[in-house]
Design a protein around this motif. Structure first.
Motif, PDB file in Angstrom:
ATOM      1  N   MET A 192     -12.965  -1.730   3.374  1.00 21.64           N
ATOM      2  CA  MET A 192     -12.092  -0.622   3.717  1.00 21.64           C
ATOM      3  C   MET A 192     -10.672  -1.145   3.895  1.00 21.64           C
ATOM      4  O   MET A 192     -10.466  -2.308   4.213  1.00 21.64           O
ATOM      5  N   PRO A 193      -9.675  -0.277   3.714  1.00 26.09           N
ATOM      6  CA  PRO A 193      -8.296  -0.702   3.991  1.00 26.09           C
ATOM      7  C   PRO A 193      -8.160  -1.117   5.442  1.00 26.09           C
ATOM      8  O   PRO A 193      -8.917  -0.671   6.302  1.00 26.09           O
ATOM      9  N   LEU A 194      -7.172  -1.942   5.712  1.00 24.33           N
ATOM     10  CA  LEU A 194      -6.961  -2.399   7.078  1.00 24.33           C
ATOM     11  C   LEU A 194      -6.498  -1.279   7.989  1.00 24.33           C
ATOM     12  O   LEU A 194      -6.618  -1.354   9.195  1.00 24.33           O
ATOM     13  N   MET A 195      -5.931  -0.207   7.407  1.00 29.19           N
ATOM     14  CA  MET A 195      -5.394   0.835   8.269  1.00 29.19           C
ATOM     15  C   MET A 195      -5.277   2.142   7.524  1.00 29.19           C
ATOM     16  O   MET A 195      -5.403   2.206   6.320  1.00 29.19           O
ATOM     17  N   LYS A 196      -5.014   3.199   8.273  1.00 36.28           N
ATOM     18  CA  LYS A 196      -4.672   4.465   7.650  1.00 36.28           C
ATOM     19  C   LYS A 196      -3.176   4.666   7.679  1.00 36.28           C
ATOM     20  O   LYS A 196      -2.578   5.190   6.750  1.00 36.28           O
ATOM     21  N   HIS A 197      -2.550   4.276   8.789  1.00 36.74           N
ATOM     22  CA  HIS A 197      -1.102   4.444   8.913  1.00 36.74           C
ATOM     23  C   HIS A 197      -0.389   3.108   9.081  1.00 36.74           C
ATOM     24  O   HIS A 197       0.627   2.872   8.472  1.00 36.74           O
ATOM     25  N   SER A 198      -0.907   2.242   9.957  1.00 38.05           N
ATOM     26  CA  SER A 198      -0.207   0.988  10.250  1.00 38.05           C
ATOM     27  C   SER A 198      -1.161  -0.185  10.125  1.00 38.05           C
ATOM     28  O   SER A 198      -1.940  -0.463  11.022  1.00 38.05           O
ATOM     29  N   PRO A 199      -1.135  -0.939   8.982  1.00 36.49           N
ATOM     30  CA  PRO A 199      -2.079  -2.024   8.773  1.00 36.49           C
ATOM     31  C   PRO A 199      -1.905  -3.142   9.766  1.00 36.49           C
ATOM     32  O   PRO A 199      -2.856  -3.766  10.193  1.00 36.49           O
ATOM     33  N   ASP A 255       4.757  -6.411   1.598  1.00 33.79           N
ATOM     34  CA  ASP A 255       5.479  -7.117   2.664  1.00 33.79           C
ATOM     35  C   ASP A 255       4.786  -8.458   2.911  1.00 33.79           C
ATOM     36  O   ASP A 255       3.817  -8.559   3.662  1.00 33.79           O
ATOM     37  N   ARG A 256       5.289  -9.493   2.260  1.00 35.82           N
ATOM     38  CA  ARG A 256       4.666 -10.809   2.344  1.00 35.82           C
ATOM     39  C   ARG A 256       4.789 -11.422   3.740  1.00 35.82           C
ATOM     40  O   ARG A 256       3.919 -12.175   4.176  1.00 35.82           O
ATOM     41  N   ASP A 257       5.878 -11.132   4.425  1.00 33.00           N
ATOM     42  CA  ASP A 257       6.041 -11.664   5.782  1.00 33.00           C
ATOM     43  C   ASP A 257       4.927 -11.156   6.697  1.00 33.00           C
ATOM     44  O   ASP A 257       4.369 -11.918   7.490  1.00 33.00           O
ATOM     45  N   LYS A 258       4.618  -9.872   6.602  1.00 33.09           N
ATOM     46  CA  LYS A 258       3.542  -9.327   7.429  1.00 33.09           C
ATOM     47  C   LYS A 258       2.174  -9.867   7.006  1.00 33.09           C
ATOM     48  O   LYS A 258       1.315 -10.131   7.839  1.00 33.09           O
ATOM     49  N   LEU A 259       1.988 -10.014   5.695  1.00 31.84           N
ATOM     50  CA  LEU A 259       0.727 -10.605   5.223  1.00 31.84           C
ATOM     51  C   LEU A 259       0.505 -11.970   5.854  1.00 31.84           C
ATOM     52  O   LEU A 259      -0.579 -12.284   6.351  1.00 31.84           O
ATOM     53  N   VAL A 260       1.528 -12.802   5.789  1.00 37.23           N
ATOM     54  CA  VAL A 260       1.401 -14.170   6.291  1.00 37.23           C
ATOM     55  C   VAL A 260       1.224 -14.189   7.803  1.00 37.23           C
ATOM     56  O   VAL A 260       0.348 -14.892   8.324  1.00 37.23           O
ATOM     57  N   ARG A 261       2.036 -13.412   8.512  1.00 37.89           N
ATOM     58  CA  ARG A 261       2.029 -13.511   9.975  1.00 37.89           C
ATOM     59  C   ARG A 261       0.830 -12.815  10.614  1.00 37.89           C
ATOM     60  O   ARG A 261       0.207 -13.365  11.529  1.00 37.89           O
ATOM     61  N   TYR A 262       0.500 -11.624  10.146  1.00 41.74           N
ATOM     62  CA  TYR A 262      -0.505 -10.830  10.839  1.00 41.74           C
ATOM     63  C   TYR A 262      -1.894 -10.890  10.210  1.00 41.74           C
ATOM     64  O   TYR A 262      -2.890 -10.943  10.912  1.00 41.74           O
ATOM     65  N   ALA A 281      -5.257  -5.588   2.715  1.00 36.83           N
ATOM     66  CA  ALA A 281      -3.893  -5.270   3.161  1.00 36.83           C
ATOM     67  C   ALA A 281      -3.026  -4.830   1.993  1.00 36.83           C
ATOM     68  O   ALA A 281      -2.226  -3.888   2.112  1.00 36.83           O
ATOM     69  N   ILE A 282      -3.149  -5.487   0.840  1.00 36.95           N
ATOM     70  CA  ILE A 282      -2.386  -5.100  -0.347  1.00 36.95           C
ATOM     71  C   ILE A 282      -2.758  -3.685  -0.779  1.00 36.95           C
ATOM     72  O   ILE A 282      -1.888  -2.853  -1.101  1.00 36.95           O
ATOM     73  N   GLN A 283      -4.046  -3.400  -0.778  1.00 29.85           N
ATOM     74  CA  GLN A 283      -4.518  -2.059  -1.128  1.00 29.85           C
ATOM     75  C   GLN A 283      -3.843  -1.010  -0.246  1.00 29.85           C
ATOM     76  O   GLN A 283      -3.345   0.021  -0.723  1.00 29.85           O
ATOM     77  N   ALA A 284      -3.809  -1.266   1.050  1.00 28.94           N
ATOM     78  CA  ALA A 284      -3.219  -0.317   1.991  1.00 28.94           C
ATOM     79  C   ALA A 284      -1.711  -0.186   1.790  1.00 28.94           C
ATOM     80  O   ALA A 284      -1.152   0.916   1.844  1.00 28.94           O
ATOM     81  N   MET A 285      -1.018  -1.316   1.563  1.00 24.27           N
ATOM     82  CA  MET A 285       0.441  -1.267   1.375  1.00 24.27           C
ATOM     83  C   MET A 285       0.822  -0.499   0.116  1.00 24.27           C
ATOM     84  O   MET A 285       1.795   0.260   0.109  1.00 24.27           O
ATOM     85  N   LEU A 286       0.069  -0.684  -0.962  1.00 22.35           N
ATOM     86  CA  LEU A 286       0.369   0.020  -2.203  1.00 22.35           C
ATOM     87  C   LEU A 286       0.176   1.528  -2.035  1.00 22.35           C
ATOM     88  O   LEU A 286       0.964   2.331  -2.540  1.00 22.35           O
ATOM     89  N   THR A 287      -0.884   1.887  -1.333  1.00 22.26           N
ATOM     90  CA  THR A 287      -1.129   3.311  -1.097  1.00 22.26           C
ATOM     91  C   THR A 287      -0.046   3.910  -0.215  1.00 22.26           C
ATOM     92  O   THR A 287       0.482   4.994  -0.484  1.00 22.26           O
ATOM     93  N   GLN A 288       0.346   3.183   0.828  1.00 28.47           N
ATOM     94  CA  GLN A 288       1.329   3.690   1.778  1.00 28.47           C
ATOM     95  C   GLN A 288       2.714   3.812   1.159  1.00 28.47           C
ATOM     96  O   GLN A 288       3.418   4.803   1.357  1.00 28.47           O
ATOM     97  N   THR A 289       3.124   2.812   0.387  1.00 23.43           N
ATOM     98  CA  THR A 289       4.485   2.791  -0.155  1.00 23.43           C
ATOM     99  C   THR A 289       4.622   3.582  -1.454  1.00 23.43           C
ATOM    100  O   THR A 289       5.619   4.278  -1.660  1.00 23.43           O
TER     101      THR A 289
END
Length: 595
Positions: free
Chosen positions: A3-10, A370-377, A448-456
């Motif tokens: 499942m995606p990491l999030m619906k609104h905020s991954p 957002d690569r910074d968020k991928l790496v950090r979180y 996380a990528i799946q969720a970011m692509l859907t969100q953006t």
């Protein structure tokens, strides 16, 4: 089901999940020392060893897990993964190798000469090397290896009958390679292929003639394609040779059960001898397991069932390390090694079919992450750095990676690119299948990528999990739209990364496998600059040309760059002489145990 990491905020979801896990993880780490100490005691009782010259010990079995699962095979000409190459390094020798600083060293070649014009390579091959004892030889005794075996092995790279993925190293470079490749299509099965530019002058001398100067050619021979095999084994095992390898290396093949275990045993007739006169290797055997869950691997290491644990579960990183400095939080009852890696993680696009044949679509996807968020979180700050430059990792000596401006997260630019491609606010964009193999960190990143692509971008991305060997085959055959992968440097040269995007390596027949350029990206300007670079003897000028070529490729986004890796390896406290290099080479023939 993923499942995606999030619906609104991954990232908020990721942080909440991390906090829930921390309590149990901290408890695990608190008892890890006691578990490990008792495990080490159990490990000692299971190993039989004795001291030899120089104060080192002989004996014991080195147990290591391969997180990516089974290799796709151990015939050198079909090896296209770090996983398979790591195992092949134990079974086969090559003309050259590297030391722990990645400086070229002789292996099967005692020495070599390169002509002033860079077109002729002459290797002086060892005459004291024998193939493994195996049923393919008369009376089961391995014969002496000669330069003729090296010529035969390299020619197999240009043979269509072998299913070779290594032809790209010889294509348009080695004299006669292209002609041999075409001729092999009609040769009888039992007839070995010869390449006019690869000749054994006698038992101890090999000559390779190039049609054009190619500066990284020597380094390319250190790759799996340079492994030397006997024709007797290829003939004896036929199509099954990829599952029953025979070489000259420090360990010989014994057993392989898919998804479970592979066993290698010490080659008692290995040619290499250490500084004190001891015949290598020191270890009695190697046992490879294929657990694909990094948390289970870590538990097996803590329980004393593995000598090493390469990579650390994401959830464990902030417990074992300070997230800012990446230094261990305290002294642990095991050895922690870390080093910036010659490794980049990215997502490939198939650039010859819609929708990723459109550069604006590829750029839209690249801007949306957002690569910074991928790496950090998501990855707990474990990687070396987000990939804000090109595909080449920032560990190449003298290479100015800062001069390569990558595509960074920018929501507005992402949406603008998708609109220019004809899909305003994602309307009408087809559902994309994003394929990954079951590597834990890749799975978490893919979600996380799946969720970011859907969100953006408001696009639908379906995740598909494919076993690693199958994913490689499908990617090379052009059967995937978008897939997550990584590239370990096979040799320390920028060309090793830029060749992944070299359009001259894409076959004209779209039904043929495309390796190493699985994206099938083809930019004539980038191709020209890369060709000029590899023909340039002056290193400074060559690096400048590499950078120009990489800037063109990075702007076209044939792949979505994610992050540059940091190596982490845990070793049991009794493991000796196993340095970690930027390529994470599994160099086990000099490893020994100190009880």
């Amino acid at each position: 089901m993923m499942m995606p990491l999030m619906k609104h905020s991954p990232m908020k979801h990721s942080l909440r999940r991390s906090s829930r896990l921390c309590a149990s993880i901290v408890s695990l780490v608190c008892v890890a020392g006691l578990l490990l100490l008792s495990a080490c005691s159990r490990g000692r009782s299971g190993h039989t060893s004795y001291e030899v010259n120089g104060g080192v010990s002989r004996g014991g079995s080195f147990r290591v897990n391969m997180l990516r699962g089974n290799p796709n095979g151990l015939d050198p000409v079909i090896i296209s993964s770090k996983l398979a190459d790591d195992i092949a390094m134990q079974i086969y020798d090559r003309l050259i190798t590297f030391d722990s600083n990645l400086v070229v060293q002789p292996e099967l070649a005692r020495s070599w000469d390169i002509s002033d014009n860079g077109l002729t390579y002459v290797f002086h091959v060892r005459n004291d090397v024998s193939f493994h004892d195996d049923a393919c030889f008369p009376n089961g005794v391995g014969r002496r290896m000669t330069a003729h075996d090296v010529a035969y092995s390299l020619a197999r790279c240009c043979d269509t009958r072998t299913r070779s993925v290594a032809y790209w190293v010889f294509k348009d470079k080695v004299v006669g390679a292209n002609e041999a490749f075409e001729r092999s299509r009609s040769l009888p099965a039992e007839t070995p292929l010869s390449v006019s530019g690869i000749r054994a002058l006698d038992d101890s001398t090999l000559s390779i003639d190039l049609s054009r100067a190619y500066a990284p050619f020597l380094l390319q021979l250190s790759n799996a394609l340079g492994c030397v095999v006997p024709r007797e084994a290829v003939r004896h095992y036929g199509r099954d040779f990829f599952r029953h390898p025979v070489g000259t290396g420090p360990f010989r093949f014994v057993f392989w059960k898919d998804d479970h275990e592979m066993v290698l045993e010490r080659n008692p007739r290995y040619w290499d001898i250490d500084e004190s006169g001891n015949r290598l290797p020191y270890l009695d055997s190697l046992r490879f397991s294929f657990i694909t869950d990094d948390k289970v691997q870590f538990q097996e290491f803590i329980a004393g069932n593995l000598e090493e644990s390469f990579s650390i579960p994401n959830e464990m990183f902030p417990v074992l390390f300070d997230m800012e400095t990446k230094r261990p939080r305290k002294t642990y009852p095991f050895v922690i090694q870390q080093r910036p890696a010659m490794l980049t993680w990215f997502v490939d696009f198939l650039c010859t079919r819609a929708p990723f044949d459109n550069v604006d679509v590829r750029r839209a996807f690249a801007y949306a992450i957002d690569r910074d968020k991928l790496v950090r979180y998501v990855l707990r700050n474990a990687p070396f750095a987000p990939a804000h430059h090109g595909i080449t990792p920032p560990v190449m000596s003298g290479y100015d990676i800062d001069s390569i401006e990558g595509i960074r997260f920018n929501e507005q630019r992402a949406r603008d690119c998708l609109r220019r491609a004809g899909y305003p606010e994602g309307r009408g964009f087809p559902e994309i299948t994003f394929s990954v193999y079951p590597e834990p960190r890749l799975l978490q990143t893919a979600e996380a990528i799946q969720a970011m692509l859907t969100q953006t971008l408001n696009v639908k991305v379906k995740l598909q999990v494919v076993q690693f060997a199958q994913l490689l085959d499908m990617a090379e055959a052009g059967k995937l739209q978008m897939w997550g992968t990584r590239w370990y440097g096979d040799y320390p040269d920028v060309e090793n990364y830029l060749s992944l995007l070299d359009g001259s390596l894409v076959p004209s027949d779209s039904t043929q496998p495309s390796y190493p350029n699985s994206t099938r990206y083809d930019n004539p300007t980038m191709n020209r600059l890369l060709a000029e670079a590899v023909a340039t003897v002056d290193e400074r000028r060559r690096l400048q040309l590499y950078a120009q070529a990489e800037r063109y490729a990075t702007a076209d986004s044939p792949c979505l760059l994610l992050f540059y890796e940091m190596h982490y390896r845990l070793l049991q406290p009794y493991v000796r002489n196993y340095p970690l290099d930027a390529m994470n080479r599994m160099y086990l023939k000099r490893v020994w145990f100190s009880w």
